[in-house]
Design an enzyme around this catalytic site. Structure first.
Site, PDB file in Angstrom:
ATOM      1  NE  ARG A   1      -4.233  -1.375  -0.152  1.00 19.29           N
ATOM      2  CZ  ARG A   1      -4.312  -2.457  -0.915  1.00 19.29           C
ATOM      3  NH1 ARG A   1      -3.247  -2.864  -1.589  1.00 19.29           N
ATOM      4  NH2 ARG A   1      -5.447  -3.134  -0.997  1.00 19.29           N
TER       5      ARG A   1
ATOM      6  CG  HIS B   1      -2.994  -0.628  -6.938  1.00 23.50           C
ATOM      7  ND1 HIS B   1      -3.394   0.105  -5.859  1.00 23.50           N
ATOM      8  CD2 HIS B   1      -3.038  -1.926  -6.517  1.00 23.50           C
ATOM      9  CE1 HIS B   1      -3.679  -0.696  -4.840  1.00 23.50           C
ATOM     10  NE2 HIS B   1      -3.470  -1.938  -5.224  1.00 23.50           N
TER      11      HIS B   1
ATOM     12  CD  GLU C   1      -2.764   3.408  -5.436  1.00 24.53           C
ATOM     13  OE1 GLU C   1      -3.862   2.906  -5.789  1.00 24.53           O
ATOM     14  OE2 GLU C   1      -1.815   2.727  -5.058  1.00 24.53           O
TER      15      GLU C   1
END
Length: 346
Positions: free
Chosen positions: A258, A306, A287
């Protein structure tokens, strides 16, 4: 004992496809399930916070309408907020096809008697493979080399001792977080000749050759540090300027866990100063990473949007685990992947 016909909502998306989940349910349970489907916008539209839940995608009102009289729901990204759960009195079981149900208000689900399950480990092979790929790519400077080839150059000068990359063989590498993904990465690193250090207070027994150490020692000794910890209040900002300064000059940081585990500004500064030799990143804070963010132009970075879990096998595995969990519930068998609810007395 098999329950009577159960109304199931599959709130899928363009990765965990509702049609594939419905097919699996019918194969497993036949006509004992009545399936309705809802297709959310993810991943065509990035996930984000919706009301009080995180990493969610979809519309609360559309989900509320689809949940009428539904006893079981399967989803990946749909926002099961307090408002949605309050509007679904028939709901008894919610299966989230992710390692952690961050798109669910767990306290509200528990208060309303909704059992929440997840699919732990469904992306472990994919995420571990990407972490290893990023590590090797950064060590061998593949992003830079590829760009020069695309520009028509032939950079044989990168064979010079001061310019060429490094190896995992014989290096000490650090794994932060030793769950399903971290264990796979450690095994791959060991197979390539690395000596593995681990920090994780919940790791339990360790494989042969893996050495447990505290985080400062791991950072100070490791040529490569790969992050696989869950994001919690305790781990947010785990790697900041002080931690990056502990790493040897020229070391590499890899993060497929993360983005908020790392202070992005501090990481950018460490790369631009040359203290870090490179970074392989799949996750960011925030993000999506803004187009103008300086991390995008930092030296020797291999950046992925991601996609660690983006394999067909991950989707297939998640569907199979979710279908099997629903089948257990329908047969009144013990569930395998229940998620503990937070304490309601805090």
């Amino acid at each position: 004992m098999l329950r009577d016909v159960v109304n199931v909502l599959v709130a899928g998306d363009h990765f965990v496809r509702p049609s594939a989940v419905a097919e699996g349910l019918h194969v497993e349970l036949g006509e004992r399930v009545a399936v309705t489907s809802l297709t959310g916008p993810w991943p065509m539209r990035p996930f984000g916070p919706i009301a009080e839940v995180h990493e969610a995608s979809g519309d609360e009102d559309e989900l509320i309408a689809a949940l009428r009289d539904v006893e079981v729901a399967i989803t990946q990204m749909a926002p099961f907020t307090s408002r949605v759960l309050a509007s679904a009195p028939a709901l008894k079981l919610l299966v989230v096809t992710r390692g952690g149900p961050v798109n669910v208000n767990l306290a509200e689900a528990a208060a309303r008697g909704v059992t929440v399950c997840s699919t732990p480990g469904r992306n472990a092979p994919a995420a571990a493979e990407l972490a290893v790929a990023l590590t090797l790519g950064v060590l061998r400077r593949l992003s830079e080399v590829h760009a020069t080839m695309r520009d028509g150059q032939w950079r044989s000068d990168l064979y010079a001792y001061d310019a060429c990359g490094g190896e995992l063989d014989g290096a000490e590498v650090g794994i932060v977080g030793f769950g399903a993904i971290g264990r796979r990465v450690a095994a791959a690193f060991q197979a390539l000749g690395a000596r593995v250090l681990v920090t994780d207070p919940f790791a339990g027994s360790l494989p042969e050759g893996v050495t447990p150490v505290e985080l400062p020692e791991l950072l100070a000794r490791s040529r490569v540090v790969s992050l696989h910890a869950r994001l919690t209040a305790e781990t947010q900002g785990l790697i900041g300027a002080a931690e990056l300064a502990l790493m040897p000059r020229g070391a590499v940081l890899v993060n497929t866990a993360r983005g908020a585990l790392v202070d992005t500004d501090a990481l950018t500064a460490a790369l631009e100063s040359g203290h870090l030799g490179g970074a392989g990143l799949d996750v960011y804070e925030p993000e999506p990473l803004p187009a103008s963010h300086p991390l995008r132009s930092a030296p020797n970075t291999l950046l992925v949007p991601h996609l660690a879990g983006a394999t067909r096998q991950t989707a297939d595995r998640a569907i199979r685990m979710a279908v099997e969990e629903v089948a257990r519930w329908c047969r009144d068998e013990p569930l395998a992947y229940t998620v503990a609810a937070p304490s309601l007395t805090r």
